[in-house]
Structure formats: C-alpha cells, structure tokens
Design a protein around this motif. Structure first.
Motif, PDB file in Angstrom:
ATOM      1  N   LEU A  17      37.625  37.029  42.677  1.00  0.00           N
ATOM      2  CA  LEU A  17      38.807  37.101  41.817  1.00  0.00           C
ATOM      3  C   LEU A  17      38.734  38.254  40.818  1.00  0.00           C
ATOM      4  O   LEU A  17      39.696  39.030  40.695  1.00  0.00           O
ATOM      5  N   PRO A  18      37.625  38.433  40.090  1.00  0.00           N
ATOM      6  CA  PRO A  18      37.561  39.584  39.176  1.00  0.00           C
ATOM      7  C   PRO A  18      37.657  40.921  39.909  1.00  0.00           C
ATOM      8  O   PRO A  18      38.233  41.876  39.377  1.00  0.00           O
ATOM      9  N   ARG A  19      37.122  40.988  41.109  1.00  0.00           N
ATOM     10  CA  ARG A  19      37.194  42.241  41.869  1.00  0.00           C
ATOM     11  C   ARG A  19      38.635  42.521  42.315  1.00  0.00           C
ATOM     12  O   ARG A  19      39.079  43.664  42.305  1.00  0.00           O
ATOM     13  N   HIS A  23      41.074  45.711  41.120  1.00  0.00           N
ATOM     14  CA  HIS A  23      41.756  46.585  42.080  1.00  0.00           C
ATOM     15  C   HIS A  23      43.272  46.558  41.899  1.00  0.00           C
ATOM     16  O   HIS A  23      44.006  47.140  42.710  1.00  0.00           O
ATOM     17  N   GLY A  24      43.743  45.884  40.863  1.00  0.00           N
ATOM     18  CA  GLY A  24      45.166  45.875  40.562  1.00  0.00           C
ATOM     19  C   GLY A  24      45.978  44.841  41.303  1.00  0.00           C
ATOM     20  O   GLY A  24      47.214  44.890  41.274  1.00  0.00           O
ATOM     21  N   LEU A  41      46.246  36.633  37.060  1.00  0.00           N
ATOM     22  CA  LEU A  41      45.674  35.533  37.838  1.00  0.00           C
ATOM     23  C   LEU A  41      46.375  34.232  37.467  1.00  0.00           C
ATOM     24  O   LEU A  41      46.289  33.766  36.334  1.00  0.00           O
ATOM     25  N   ARG A  42      47.062  33.662  38.431  1.00  0.00           N
ATOM     26  CA  ARG A  42      47.768  32.400  38.232  1.00  0.00           C
ATOM     27  C   ARG A  42      47.066  31.313  39.027  1.00  0.00           C
ATOM     28  O   ARG A  42      46.890  31.429  40.240  1.00  0.00           O
ATOM     29  N   LEU A 180      32.605  41.403  48.486  1.00  0.00           N
ATOM     30  CA  LEU A 180      32.769  42.825  48.799  1.00  0.00           C
ATOM     31  C   LEU A 180      33.253  43.018  50.229  1.00  0.00           C
ATOM     32  O   LEU A 180      34.078  43.902  50.507  1.00  0.00           O
ATOM     33  N   ALA A 181      32.750  42.203  51.150  1.00  0.00           N
ATOM     34  CA  ALA A 181      33.188  42.298  52.548  1.00  0.00           C
ATOM     35  C   ALA A 181      34.658  41.913  52.688  1.00  0.00           C
ATOM     36  O   ALA A 181      35.389  42.509  53.488  1.00  0.00           O
ATOM     37  N   VAL A 182      35.104  40.915  51.928  1.00  0.00           N
ATOM     38  CA  VAL A 182      36.514  40.531  51.948  1.00  0.00           C
ATOM     39  C   VAL A 182      37.384  41.700  51.497  1.00  0.00           C
ATOM     40  O   VAL A 182      38.389  42.044  52.126  1.00  0.00           O
ATOM     41  N   LEU A 183      37.007  42.327  50.393  1.00  0.00           N
ATOM     42  CA  LEU A 183      37.769  43.480  49.900  1.00  0.00           C
ATOM     43  C   LEU A 183      37.798  44.600  50.930  1.00  0.00           C
ATOM     44  O   LEU A 183      38.844  45.227  51.161  1.00  0.00           O
TER      45      LEU A 183
END
Length: 283
Positions: A17-19, A23-24, A41-42, A180-183
C-alpha cells in the motif's frame, strides 16, 4: 491509476500500500475489520465473495492476497464494462510442494490452490482481463505469518528454542519483495497469463533457517536440539497438523526465480531476519 486491493491488511499489503501511494496510485483497500482511511487510501470493510460494500470503484488494476477461489467467483460475475482491469493475485508454492504429500489434507490444499488458479484464469478470460499469479514460498517480514513468527514469539516468551534438524532447502521470501513483484507485474505486459514462482534470494537448510531465527532473539535462550531420529519418531505421535511439516524437514521447498527476474527484474533479498519482524506491524 486506480487500484483495488483485497487483503490490504495482510503482510504483503502492509508493504504494498505505501509503495502504491508513492507511485501516485489512488487505492481502495478491503479488510474484514474497520480501518482508518488517509489521503489516497480508502479503506472499506468487507470480504469475498459476497460480503462486499456497494461502493467499490471500477479500477484499472485489482490485486488480491486472499484465497483464490472466492476472488475468482467475484471476478466471474462482476461487470467491468469495456475496460477490464489488470489482475494480480497470490497463490502459494504449496500448490506444487504439497501435491504429493502423505497427508490427505495437504494434498487437498495443493489441489485447491491449483483449482483456484485455473478459476482465476477462466474468470479473467471471460472479461479479457490480463492476469498474473505469484506463487511465493514461506513468507516473513511483518510478523503476520503463521510459520516463523509464532516460533520466534514462543521462544521469546519461554526462553527455550527447539531447533530441529532438517537438511531440506528453504527459501523464505520477504513480504516486501512480493510487493515489489506486484508493482513490477503491473508495469509488465509480458507477465500476463503467467504463474510466477517467487522465493527468497537465498537457499539454506531448514536447520540453518531456524538457527537464524533464534539468533534474532535479544536475550539468552536455552537451545533444545531436535535430532532427525527424534523427529522421525515423533511423526507417528505428533498431532495431525504437525506431521506434514515434520515430514518435510528433509525435503526441498524452493522456487525457481529465473522467470521472475527475467520478466519483472525483481531479485529478492537474502534471509537476514531481525527481531522486529516477528511481531505484528502496527498501522
């Protein structure tokens, strides 16, 4: 990008979530328990497949860290209009490592995971939605796992650390490396339609893995070695939920990161645990 995250309060969600926000992305995250929203973040309260709020957005991407079956059911019946979302979900390497387990419950789990992967692929095909599934090995890093963290916390309380023998290779993966892999998958069209194993950046024996956990504890503790002969004998008398893990101490539970690194450019870190990793994170 608008992103919908199921399992945002999970150990991977804690790092993802913070990543995403950095990334906007505009993020809507679901949890079974009420949580406080913040800028970008909702939080919504609900659970798959049926107990969901009505105000879900139409996202550009959907990420799920929960059970694949209920997620696939929801995907299959949801109308996304003419712009299907990018879908990323986590499964587990247990889909393979427990396929031939001597324990019927573990074989059933492995089959359930593979069935969930297939159901997810079918639901995404119905919408024309690109999908990627990540299969992690043993996850650690946020104190929310049910494997290493309970062992560390118990030893912390009792000051006794049972250290089992075990020649089987392990490859624990930090939850942040999965984030990181998800991103990376979100930005990599070539990863669509793939099931990607993801393990840590180091393979070590089960014995060494547990020894490193012990070394993170801040106080002296009594080492209680558990030799192989004792563990093999114990399989006959141990509770059913422990027989599988005991039987696998000499088996390799690892992942091939080759495709992960080639497609996503993600190289997971080596296993260098620290004491704070064994306690649940606070939001």
């Amino acid at each position: 990008m608008t992103v919908l995250v199921f399992g945002g309060s999970s150990q991977i969600g804690h790092f993802l979530l913070p990543r995403l926000l950095a990334h906007g992305a505009t993020v809507t995250a679901l949890s079974r328990h009420a949580r406080t929203s913040q800028t970008g973040l909702r939080w919504l309260q609900g659970s798959l497949p049926d107990a969901l709020p009505r105000e879900l957005p139409r996202p550009a991407a959907i990420i799920s860290f929960g059970p694949l079956g209920p997620f696939a059911q929801w995907l299959a019946r949801t109308d996304f209009g003419s712009e299907p979302p990018r879908v990323i979900a986590t499964s587990s390497m247990s889909a393979e490592t427990k396929r031939d387990s001597a324990m019927p419950a573990e074989r059933a789990l492995a089959q359930q995971l593979r069935d969930g992967e297939q159901a997810l692929a079918a639901a995404c095909a119905r919408h024309g939605a690109p999908w990627t599934v990540l299969r992690p090995t043993l996850i650690y890093g946020a104190g929310l796992d049910k494997s290493l963290s309970p062992i560390a916390r118990r030893a912390w309380r009792t000051r006794v650390f049972p250290l089992p023998a075990g020649r089987g290779l392990r490859q624990p993966v930090h939850a942040d490396d999965i984030a990181l892999a998800v991103l990376a998958a979100l930005a990599c069209p070539a990863s669509a339609g793939r099931i990607l194993p993801i393990g840590g950046g180091e393979r070590l024996t089960a014995h060494e893995m547990f020894a490193r956990v012990r070394n993170t504890l801040p106080h002296a503790n009594l080492l209680l070695p558990l030799p192989s002969w004792l563990l093999h004998a114990g399989q006959r008398f141990a509770p059913a939920k422990l027989r599988g893990p005991l039987a696998r101490l000499d088996a390799d539970l690892i992942a091939d990161n080759g495709e992960l690194e080639r497609l996503l450019g993600v190289t997971p870190r080596a296993f260098r645990p620290e004491a704070e990793m064994w306690f649940p994170v606070k939001r």
